[in-house]
Design a protein around this motif. Structure first.
Motif, PDB file in Angstrom:
ATOM      1  N   ALA A   1      76.080  30.081 134.992  1.00 38.57           N
ATOM      2  CA  ALA A   1      76.750  28.755 134.340  1.00 38.57           C
ATOM      3  C   ALA A   1      76.359  29.028 132.858  1.00 38.57           C
ATOM      4  O   ALA A   1      77.266  28.114 132.054  1.00 38.57           O
ATOM      5  CB  ALA A   1      76.700  27.705 135.048  1.00 38.57           C
ATOM      6  N   GLU A   2      75.194  29.364 132.364  1.00 41.82           N
ATOM      7  CA  GLU A   2      74.842  29.204 131.002  1.00 41.82           C
ATOM      8  C   GLU A   2      75.135  30.573 130.183  1.00 41.82           C
ATOM      9  O   GLU A   2      74.737  30.674 129.144  1.00 41.82           O
ATOM     10  CB  GLU A   2      73.402  28.812 131.054  1.00 41.82           C
ATOM     11  N   GLY A   3      75.814  31.509 130.871  1.00 48.28           N
ATOM     12  CA  GLY A   3      76.233  32.713 130.021  1.00 48.28           C
ATOM     13  C   GLY A   3      75.387  33.902 130.447  1.00 48.28           C
ATOM     14  O   GLY A   3      75.362  34.927 129.859  1.00 48.28           O
ATOM     15  N   TYR A   4      74.421  33.819 131.588  1.00 46.89           N
ATOM     16  CA  TYR A   4      73.715  34.908 131.940  1.00 46.89           C
ATOM     17  C   TYR A   4      74.532  35.853 132.558  1.00 46.89           C
ATOM     18  O   TYR A   4      75.000  35.794 133.657  1.00 46.89           O
ATOM     19  CB  TYR A   4      72.314  34.704 132.612  1.00 46.89           C
ATOM     20  N   ARG A   5      74.228  37.215 132.645  1.00 48.41           N
ATOM     21  CA  ARG A   5      74.526  38.136 133.403  1.00 48.41           C
ATOM     22  C   ARG A   5      73.522  38.246 134.572  1.00 48.41           C
ATOM     23  O   ARG A   5      72.389  38.093 134.265  1.00 48.41           O
ATOM     24  CB  ARG A   5      74.573  39.760 132.793  1.00 48.41           C
ATOM     25  N   THR A   6      74.010  38.426 135.743  1.00 44.90           N
ATOM     26  CA  THR A   6      73.047  38.220 137.016  1.00 44.90           C
ATOM     27  C   THR A   6      73.088  39.409 137.887  1.00 44.90           C
ATOM     28  O   THR A   6      74.205  39.853 138.369  1.00 44.90           O
ATOM     29  CB  THR A   6      73.285  36.833 137.738  1.00 44.90           C
TER      30      THR A   6
ATOM     31  N   LYS B   1      60.075  50.378 130.514  1.00 49.40           N
ATOM     32  CA  LYS B   1      60.408  51.476 129.368  1.00 49.40           C
ATOM     33  C   LYS B   1      61.817  51.456 129.150  1.00 49.40           C
ATOM     34  O   LYS B   1      62.109  51.630 128.104  1.00 49.40           O
ATOM     35  CB  LYS B   1      59.989  52.715 129.883  1.00 49.40           C
ATOM     36  N   ARG B   2      62.626  51.054 130.346  1.00 46.13           N
ATOM     37  CA  ARG B   2      64.131  51.071 129.958  1.00 46.13           C
ATOM     38  C   ARG B   2      64.460  49.798 129.122  1.00 46.13           C
ATOM     39  O   ARG B   2      65.211  49.805 128.075  1.00 46.13           O
ATOM     40  CB  ARG B   2      64.798  50.891 131.178  1.00 46.13           C
ATOM     41  N   LEU B   3      63.833  48.680 129.379  1.00 51.35           N
ATOM     42  CA  LEU B   3      63.987  47.306 128.337  1.00 51.35           C
ATOM     43  C   LEU B   3      63.727  47.731 127.180  1.00 51.35           C
ATOM     44  O   LEU B   3      64.161  47.223 126.127  1.00 51.35           O
ATOM     45  CB  LEU B   3      63.399  46.378 128.964  1.00 51.35           C
ATOM     46  N   GLU B   4      62.423  48.304 126.902  1.00 46.80           N
ATOM     47  CA  GLU B   4      61.936  48.718 125.395  1.00 46.80           C
ATOM     48  C   GLU B   4      62.734  49.661 124.892  1.00 46.80           C
ATOM     49  O   GLU B   4      63.114  49.292 123.519  1.00 46.80           O
ATOM     50  CB  GLU B   4      60.592  49.280 125.659  1.00 46.80           C
ATOM     51  N   ALA B   5      63.249  50.683 125.439  1.00 45.41           N
ATOM     52  CA  ALA B   5      64.579  51.494 124.856  1.00 45.41           C
ATOM     53  C   ALA B   5      65.630  50.738 124.452  1.00 45.41           C
ATOM     54  O   ALA B   5      66.272  50.963 123.506  1.00 45.41           O
ATOM     55  CB  ALA B   5      64.770  52.611 125.855  1.00 45.41           C
ATOM     56  N   ARG B   6      66.018  49.726 125.277  1.00 47.42           N
ATOM     57  CA  ARG B   6      67.130  48.829 124.926  1.00 47.42           C
ATOM     58  C   ARG B   6      67.011  47.728 123.899  1.00 47.42           C
ATOM     59  O   ARG B   6      67.698  46.974 123.424  1.00 47.42           O
ATOM     60  CB  ARG B   6      67.560  48.040 126.188  1.00 47.42           C
ATOM     61  N   GLY B   7      65.757  47.740 123.423  1.00 48.63           N
ATOM     62  CA  GLY B   7      65.203  46.583 122.338  1.00 48.63           C
ATOM     63  C   GLY B   7      65.087  45.202 122.871  1.00 48.63           C
ATOM     64  O   GLY B   7      65.138  44.310 122.354  1.00 48.63           O
TER      65      GLY B   7
ATOM     66  N   ASP C   1      72.597  48.692 132.437  1.00 49.53           N
ATOM     67  CA  ASP C   1      73.187  49.546 131.195  1.00 49.53           C
ATOM     68  C   ASP C   1      74.687  49.284 131.237  1.00 49.53           C
ATOM     69  O   ASP C   1      75.147  50.053 130.344  1.00 49.53           O
ATOM     70  CB  ASP C   1      72.648  50.876 131.365  1.00 49.53           C
ATOM     71  N   GLU C   2      75.232  48.679 131.905  1.00 47.12           N
ATOM     72  CA  GLU C   2      76.625  48.382 131.836  1.00 47.12           C
ATOM     73  C   GLU C   2      77.037  47.869 130.854  1.00 47.12           C
ATOM     74  O   GLU C   2      78.339  47.671 130.507  1.00 47.12           O
ATOM     75  CB  GLU C   2      77.229  47.807 133.248  1.00 47.12           C
ATOM     76  N   ALA C   3      76.160  46.966 130.315  1.00 47.95           N
ATOM     77  CA  ALA C   3      76.448  46.081 129.140  1.00 47.95           C
ATOM     78  C   ALA C   3      75.686  46.449 127.916  1.00 47.95           C
ATOM     79  O   ALA C   3      74.437  46.932 128.042  1.00 47.95           O
ATOM     80  CB  ALA C   3      76.256  44.526 129.488  1.00 47.95           C
ATOM     81  N   PRO C   4      76.181  46.332 126.795  1.00 52.97           N
ATOM     82  CA  PRO C   4      75.400  46.720 125.503  1.00 52.97           C
ATOM     83  C   PRO C   4      74.069  45.753 125.299  1.00 52.97           C
ATOM     84  O   PRO C   4      74.217  44.600 125.660  1.00 52.97           O
ATOM     85  CB  PRO C   4      76.228  46.740 124.400  1.00 52.97           C
ATOM     86  N   PRO C   5      72.870  46.155 124.915  1.00 56.21           N
ATOM     87  CA  PRO C   5      71.763  45.479 124.672  1.00 56.21           C
ATOM     88  C   PRO C   5      72.085  44.211 123.809  1.00 56.21           C
ATOM     89  O   PRO C   5      72.822  44.415 122.864  1.00 56.21           O
ATOM     90  CB  PRO C   5      70.789  46.191 123.980  1.00 56.21           C
ATOM     91  N   GLY C   6      71.635  43.055 124.130  1.00 56.97           N
ATOM     92  CA  GLY C   6      71.681  41.747 123.309  1.00 56.97           C
ATOM     93  C   GLY C   6      73.183  41.070 123.249  1.00 56.97           C
ATOM     94  O   GLY C   6      73.131  40.026 122.749  1.00 56.97           O
TER      95      GLY C   6
ATOM     96  N   THR D   1      70.893  34.575 121.766  1.00 52.77           N
ATOM     97  CA  THR D   1      69.688  35.384 121.224  1.00 52.77           C
ATOM     98  C   THR D   1      68.260  34.685 121.196  1.00 52.77           C
ATOM     99  O   THR D   1      67.265  35.393 121.255  1.00 52.77           O
ATOM    100  CB  THR D   1      69.976  35.564 119.681  1.00 52.77           C
ATOM    101  N   ALA D   2      68.392  33.427 121.490  1.00 55.84           N
ATOM    102  CA  ALA D   2      67.323  32.435 121.651  1.00 55.84           C
ATOM    103  C   ALA D   2      66.748  32.584 123.081  1.00 55.84           C
ATOM    104  O   ALA D   2      65.433  32.404 123.220  1.00 55.84           O
ATOM    105  CB  ALA D   2      67.359  31.039 121.144  1.00 55.84           C
ATOM    106  N   ARG D   3      67.656  32.524 123.833  1.00 56.70           N
ATOM    107  CA  ARG D   3      67.476  32.609 125.507  1.00 56.70           C
ATOM    108  C   ARG D   3      66.694  33.726 125.752  1.00 56.70           C
ATOM    109  O   ARG D   3      67.217  34.939 125.540  1.00 56.70           O
ATOM    110  CB  ARG D   3      68.588  32.024 126.303  1.00 56.70           C
ATOM    111  N   PRO D   4      65.679  33.992 126.630  1.00 51.85           N
ATOM    112  CA  PRO D   4      65.251  35.133 126.934  1.00 51.85           C
ATOM    113  C   PRO D   4      65.952  35.575 128.114  1.00 51.85           C
ATOM    114  O   PRO D   4      66.488  35.029 129.010  1.00 51.85           O
ATOM    115  CB  PRO D   4      63.646  34.762 127.353  1.00 51.85           C
ATOM    116  N   ASN D   5      65.783  37.004 128.370  1.00 48.50           N
ATOM    117  CA  ASN D   5      66.139  37.798 129.673  1.00 48.50           C
ATOM    118  C   ASN D   5      64.895  37.401 130.527  1.00 48.50           C
ATOM    119  O   ASN D   5      63.830  36.919 130.294  1.00 48.50           O
ATOM    120  CB  ASN D   5      65.997  39.293 129.359  1.00 48.50           C
ATOM    121  N   ILE D   6      65.239  37.468 131.744  1.00 51.79           N
ATOM    122  CA  ILE D   6      64.541  37.008 132.889  1.00 51.79           C
ATOM    123  C   ILE D   6      64.385  37.908 134.147  1.00 51.79           C
ATOM    124  O   ILE D   6      65.314  38.442 134.462  1.00 51.79           O
ATOM    125  CB  ILE D   6      64.837  35.501 133.741  1.00 51.79           C
ATOM    126  N   VAL D   7      63.141  38.639 134.235  1.00 58.22           N
ATOM    127  CA  VAL D   7      63.173  39.604 135.583  1.00 58.22           C
ATOM    128  C   VAL D   7      62.256  38.928 136.603  1.00 58.22           C
ATOM    129  O   VAL D   7      60.904  38.911 136.145  1.00 58.22           O
ATOM    130  CB  VAL D   7      62.683  40.934 134.859  1.00 58.22           C
TER     131      VAL D   7
END
Length: 602
Positions: free
Chosen positions: A142-147, A331-337, A224-229, A41-47
């Protein structure tokens, strides 16, 4: 699975094992040295958003003509870099962007289209990520990110070399330097098809699509294949915009009608003025003009001017269309919170593309057989092989000199925008930063540790700078080298030496003070010979360190591209020639029979 995969897996397993020892408290010294792993939860998503051939000033935030409100908003919310540099070609830049290593150390010294065949087995010239090198995707995974990845790849072919073999869980990748934006077909004779792959397997592409929309649609679908957060994600979006063919929906291109009717000299002058106003060019600093072989706008007839102006309308429309796609992703990221916890990076792989593919030898034969035309009607739409050409490329490269392929500022100075958590908003960051700095920066955001088994990165993290720090990432005596197919540069403090190869360059070194002269108009080689000599020695040491190989005598990228394209097309040409010979033989046989029968009747 490729033969390189086991070695890469050993490195990843070693990294995971080291992390596990830290978590379990094995070894007090190691535990104290390594940072505690951050929670998901502390680590950010990265685009990470990469444009193709986008000039420094193309985006609205940098003074461009195209409307890019979504990217401009991210720029206002984050940091804009004004001294960021990259390589002059796509594959080397992408390798450095995703690894943090110099392109030779990463395995991608140049692009395959202009690589001499005899160099293809040399280290650094195999044009694939070397097996011991870890990509940013692998480190974050390796740190648990979906890529996730969508877009142009161009970093190696086949099993193990495509994104699925380089740490990406899901991917839709174009394994080529470019392709049509409306259909899955090649854009030049070097390619026989448009090689799209989904998760490492040949992809079934829609019959008709538009590339920017397709890539964002696929990226959001996979997101969207994985739930937000549930876990943080790293998404790499590599647009085809604005690479050749320059194509855009007419609804976007039409919004710029008349905008470029004044020609390329007028556009370059206007951009230089805006560059001064925006602080991209110091007050009083000179800029270079056009290359000696550039045409005067007034020398074109009315029809030529109209199609040239329309090509730039499509160019601006292509940027706006990509920005709209970015807006849909936001907008999609905003909708996913998840928007508030997402770091965005937006940049370009190199400067603007000058090539004119339409008027090259034999293109008048190749284009109609592949469903292409070049004409004012429908320019930029399906079936249009549009381009902007060298004069427009020099115009949009302002205030820099030259364009893509060259190590002059027009070819390697690019936009860089970073926004999101941990980034102080509204910052303008000058000073020299480089494409190799992006991977270590994002690795630090994601809590990825250095791995002793993998090569150490060449770049520097920008994290402290983004958080409000003022200490530059490179000091006045630090050196930074760059080489791609002979086009070379070395930076040290305010100074740069640069070597541009033919046809625009002569292969000689020149010295510039970029702080006072970012337009590279005053060569200081004669005035400061000792500095030039010292920096040339720095460059020689750089070449030795990273493994730059000498080019064959008489090499030029244009000649090599033509030779490589012919070699790639030889099977097809042989088949066509064989078919023609069979046809001629059959016609000859029929003619012989007809003459024989006529003789018998006589």
């Amino acid at each position: 699975m490729s033969e390189t995969t086991p070695r890469r897996m050993q490195t990843l397993w070693a990294s995971a094992a080291a992390a596990a020892l830290v978590v379990l408290g094995s070894g007090a010294a190691r535990a104290e040295a390594a940072p505690a792993p951050a929670s998901s939860t502390a680590r950010p998503n990265i685009v990470l958003i990469l444009f193709d051939d986008l000039a420094l000033m193309d985006l609205g935030a940098y003074g461009g003509e195209a409307r890019s409100p979504n990217i401009d908003r991210l720029a206002r919310q984050g940091a804009m870099f004004t001294g960021y540099h990259t390589s002059p070609l796509c594959t080397p830049s992408r390798a450095m962007l995703l690894t943090g290593l110099d392109n030779h150390r990463a395995g991608a010294a140049t692009i395959e289209e202009i690589l001499p065949p005899q160099m293809r087995t040399q280290p650094g010239y195999r044009l694939r990520i070397e097996p011991e090198v870890l990509t940013l995707a692998e480190r974050l995974k390796a740190e648990g990110y979906r890529t996730l990845m969508a877009g142009k790849w161009h970093l190696g072919h086949g099993p193990g070399d495509l994104p699925d073999g380089q740490g990406f869980d899901r991917s839709l990748a174009l394994d080529a330097s470019g392709a049509d934006n409306w259909a899955a077909k090649p854009y030049m004779p070097y390619y026989t098809n448009a090689p799209w792959f989904e998760d490492g397997r040949p992809a079934r592409m829609p019959k008709r699509f538009y590339s920017s929309d397709l890539l964002v649609d696929r990226l959001t679908r996979n997101l969207d294949e994985a739930p937000p957060g549930r876990e943080p994600f790293f998404a790499y979006l590599a647009f085809q915009a604005v690479h050749i063919p320059v194509q855009a929906p007419a609804a976007y291109a039409d919004g710029y009608r008349g905008r470029f009717d004044g020609g390329w000299s007028q556009l370059r002058k206007a951009r230089v003025e805006r560059a001064r106003a925006l602080g991209l060019l110091p007050a009083g600093a000179a800029v270079d003009g056009f290359s000696p072989n550039a045409r005067e706008w007034e020398s074109l007839d009315a029809g030529e001017r109209r199609i040239a102006a329309r090509s730039m309308e499509v160019y601006a429309g292509m940027i706006e269309a990509a920005d709209a796609a970015v807006g849909r992703l936001v907008k999609r990221l905003e909708a996913r919170g998840e928007l508030a916890n997402t770091v965005f990076v937006i940049t370009s792989d190199n400067g603007p593309e000058p090539s004119d593919p339409v008027h090259q030898p034999s293109m008048n034969l190749w284009m109609p057989t592949h469903g292409y035309a070049w004409q004012l009607e429908g320019l930029g739409g399906p079936g249009s092989l549009n381009f902007i050409g060298p004069e427009w490329a020099e115009a949009v490269a302002a205030p820099g000199r030259r364009y893509k392929f060259y190590a002059s500022e027009g070819g390697i100075r690019a936009p860089l925008i970073i926004s999101g958590p941990g980034v102080v908003p509204g910052r303008r960051i000058g000073g020299l930063t480089f494409v190799t700095d992006v991977a270590p920066t994002l690795a630090e955001f994601g809590g990825a540790r250095a791995t002793p088994e993998a090569p150490a990165v060449d770049g520097h993290s920008l994290r402290a700078l983004l958080g409000g720090g003022t200490q530059p990432v490179r000091g006045p005596n630090d050196v930074l080298g760059l080489e791609v197919s002979g086009n070379s540069a070395l930076f040290r403090g305010d100074y740069k030496i640069v070597r541009d190869m033919p046809p625009l360059g002569d292969g000689g070194w020149r010295l510039y003070n970029l702080a006072a002269d970012p337009g590279e108009t005053r060569d200081l080689s004669a005035a400061e010979p000792d500095r030039l000599k010292a920096m040339q020695a720095n460059y020689a040491a750089y070449e030795q360190r990273v493994g730059v190989a000498p080019l064959p005598p008489g090499y030029t990228s244009q000649k090599q591209l033509a030779a490589n394209a012919i070699a790639r097309q030889m099977p097809l040409l042989a088949a066509v020639a064989g078919g023609i010979l069979l046809l001629l033989g059959g016609l000859g046989y029929l003619a012989w029979r007809a003459l024989r029968q006529r003789g018998r009747r006589a």
